[in-house]
Design a protein around this motif. Structure first.
Motif, short mmCIF file in Angstrom:
data_model
loop_
_atom_site.label_atom_id
_atom_site.label_comp_id
_atom_site.label_asym_id
_atom_site.label_seq_id
_atom_site.Cartn_x
_atom_site.Cartn_y
_atom_site.Cartn_z
N MET A 1 0.85 -1.21 0.00
CA MET A 1 0.00 0.00 0.00
C MET A 1 0.88 1.25 0.00
O MET A 1 0.69 2.17 -0.77
N ALA A 2 1.89 1.27 0.90
CA ALA A 2 2.88 2.34 0.88
C ALA A 2 2.29 3.74 0.91
O ALA A 2 2.82 4.67 0.36
N ARG A 3 1.11 3.87 1.57
CA ARG A 3 0.58 5.23 1.74
C ARG A 3 1.34 5.93 2.84
O ARG A 3 1.14 7.08 3.11
N THR A 4 2.19 5.19 3.50
CA THR A 4 2.93 5.76 4.61
C THR A 4 4.42 5.49 4.39
O THR A 4 4.79 4.67 3.57
N ILE A 6 6.53 7.39 3.00
CA ILE A 6 7.08 8.30 1.99
C ILE A 6 6.92 9.72 2.53
O ILE A 6 5.83 10.12 2.89
N PRO A 7 8.01 10.49 2.56
CA PRO A 7 7.88 11.87 3.07
C PRO A 7 6.87 12.67 2.25
O PRO A 7 6.85 12.58 1.02
N ASP A 8 6.08 13.46 2.94
CA ASP A 8 5.07 14.27 2.26
C ASP A 8 5.70 15.25 1.27
O ASP A 8 5.11 15.58 0.25
N ILE A 11 5.90 13.52 -1.97
CA ILE A 11 4.58 13.47 -2.60
C ILE A 11 4.26 14.80 -3.27
O ILE A 11 3.70 14.85 -4.35
N PHE A 55 9.61 4.48 -5.07
CA PHE A 55 8.42 3.78 -5.56
C PHE A 55 8.74 2.62 -6.49
O PHE A 55 7.88 1.79 -6.77
N ILE A 77 0.53 5.91 -8.89
CA ILE A 77 0.99 6.20 -7.53
C ILE A 77 0.12 7.28 -6.87
O ILE A 77 -0.29 7.17 -5.72
N LEU A 78 -0.14 8.33 -7.62
CA LEU A 78 -0.89 9.48 -7.08
C LEU A 78 -2.40 9.24 -7.01
O LEU A 78 -3.13 10.07 -6.50
N HIS A 79 -2.85 8.12 -7.56
CA HIS A 79 -4.29 7.86 -7.64
C HIS A 79 -4.99 8.83 -8.58
O HIS A 79 -6.15 9.17 -8.38
N THR A 80 -4.27 9.28 -9.58
CA THR A 80 -4.91 10.14 -10.58
C THR A 80 -5.05 9.39 -11.89
O THR A 80 -5.11 9.99 -12.96
N HIS A 82 -7.63 7.77 -12.52
CA HIS A 82 -9.06 7.82 -12.84
C HIS A 82 -9.55 9.19 -12.41
O HIS A 82 -8.82 9.95 -11.76
N GLU A 171 -12.60 13.80 2.40
CA GLU A 171 -11.29 13.56 3.01
C GLU A 171 -10.19 14.44 2.45
O GLU A 171 -9.04 14.35 2.88
N GLN B 199 -3.92 16.81 -6.58
CA GLN B 199 -3.21 15.56 -6.84
C GLN B 199 -2.41 15.14 -5.61
O GLN B 199 -2.30 13.95 -5.30
N ARG B 200 -1.84 16.12 -4.96
CA ARG B 200 -1.05 15.82 -3.78
C ARG B 200 -1.90 15.20 -2.68
O ARG B 200 -1.44 14.33 -1.93
N VAL B 202 -4.94 13.49 -3.06
CA VAL B 202 -5.58 12.20 -3.32
C VAL B 202 -4.60 11.03 -3.26
O VAL B 202 -5.01 9.87 -3.19
N TYR B 203 -3.32 11.33 -3.26
CA TYR B 203 -2.34 10.26 -2.99
C TYR B 203 -2.71 9.51 -1.72
O TYR B 203 -2.57 8.29 -1.65
N TYR B 204 -3.17 10.25 -0.72
CA TYR B 204 -3.45 9.67 0.59
C TYR B 204 -4.83 9.02 0.68
O TYR B 204 -5.17 8.42 1.70
N LEU B 205 -5.64 9.17 -0.36
CA LEU B 205 -7.00 8.64 -0.32
C LEU B 205 -7.08 7.26 -0.96
O LEU B 205 -6.31 6.94 -1.86
N PRO B 207 -8.39 4.92 -3.52
CA PRO B 207 -9.02 5.12 -4.83
C PRO B 207 -10.41 4.52 -4.80
O PRO B 207 -10.59 3.39 -4.36
#
Lengths: 209, 209
Positions: A1-4, A6-8, A11, A55, A77-80, A82, A171, B199-200, B202-205, B207
């Motif tokens: 998952m790696a949502r954590t 990684i330094p902000d 991102i 990544f 990675i960025l969830h963009t 979609h 969120e 974009q920055r 939604v990385y944390y959200l 999907p």
DNA sequence: TAGATTGTTAATCGATTAACAATC
DNA sequence: TAGATTGTTAATCGATTAACAATC
């Protein structure tokens, strides 16, 4: 998952890399390098390689990065990769400008809902979207499962609207009101206050006579 | 003079301190502390004291900071103790929203000149300001001795306009075009691109499905 | 006074950069 | 192949925090 882990701050750079890659792609390039990206952005090539290496291994020695595959990786990675529906609260001048702005759609966001508390505005249509009462925020956003909102209300209403958005399950809030929003820690806020940027710059300028 | 030697990241926080102080002042408070400011901003009290200590000793042990005198000090430091005239280039939807925005004046900036390249817009008046041709940027800005500009043109025109602004003597550009502007190193640029912020986040959200 | 809070130092933490073996 | 460029390590650099004497 790696949502954590990684330094902000890393991102925060990924969207810039993405934007530059798309620019290069539009120019017809197939490959790029950390050096070229760095030149475009004023960032060292080492930093770009280091950021990306957190990544995966996306490049090839001697060749660099395939632009379209690195673009796809960053989007994933960025969830963009979609489109995110976005609610916009406040359709004053700024809100209208945002509603008209064409730059969201091809960059993974689409404004799908408009809200305001002004009876004169409720019921109006802007680019085909009806302006809804703020009273409908919670129900509408829950139903539509919207997670991202832009807040463009006057400063005095911003916190109350933010509270409502949070209750509705939002969120990520892009906050145009020049105030600090208090939100639970699972909710992300980014602030856009042009005056803050202007003040920061004129520090470096000679004060005029 | 001390325009140098202070980390830029510190300069970036000073406008936030200023904004919070004004908020406290509006609430009727006379004194505040690094702890209270920190709570408001989500910053440690130690960092606030350290930042301020780079410019002088503004507090009193046991008492904290006098809000109005610290406000005055920060304004003086940031060069926002007088009003800066600002040129706005591009009066599309976003430019118009900025022109109408009331939040500049009491925060040390005033839009005094509007420019566009659309013949249909040139000559129009927005809040009493005439929209001038971009051909007049260089002469007008030089004459008026304007140092600060906001750039709200389409992306394809942004660099050329920036070049013109630099020739006219502008030293601070607030750039709303989603592109990196190339400018001489004495010219300051701050970028506002809402999509980058989205974009920055939604990385944390998660999907959505 | 006792309590509160500053300004500052030293320690810690984190981010950036330089350098280079690996390899396309 | 020779040249170019990656991914990664270790060193450097810079920013944040903890702690506390000074003092209002």
């Amino acid at each position: 998952m790696a949502r954590t882990g990684i330094p902000d701050i890393v991102i925060g750079r990924l969207p810039l890399y993405l934007r530059s890659l798309i620019r290069l792609q539009q120019g017809g390039a197939i490959f790029t390098s950390s050096y070229e990206l760095g030149q475009m952005l004023g960032i060292s090539s080492a930093q770009i390689r280091k950021d990306l290496s957190l990544f995966g291994e996306f490049g090839k020695q001697g060749t660099g990065y395939n632009i379209s595959s690195l673009t796809a990786e960053l989007r994933r990675i960025l969830h963009t990769d979609h489109e995110w529906p976005v609610a916009l609260i406040g359709v004053g001048d700024l809100g209208r400008a945002l509603a008209h702005y064409g730059g969201f759609v091809n960059r993974s966001f689409r404004i799908t809902h408009l809200f305001d508390n002004d009876p004169a505005k409720i019921g109006q249509h802007i680019d085909g979207l009806e302006v809804l009462s703020v009273d409908l925020i919670e129900k509408t956003i829950k139903t539509a499962n919207i997670k991202v909102a832009m807040l463009a209300t006057p400063i005095d209403e911003a916190q109350a609207v933010a509270d409502t958005l949070v209750r509705a399950g939002v969120e990520a809030i892009l906050n145009y009101a020049p105030t600090v929003l208090l939100v639970p820690e699972n909710v992300h806020v980014q602030d856009i206050d042009p005056v803050i940027h202007l003040q920061r710059m004129v520090y470096y300028l000679e004060p005029p006579a």
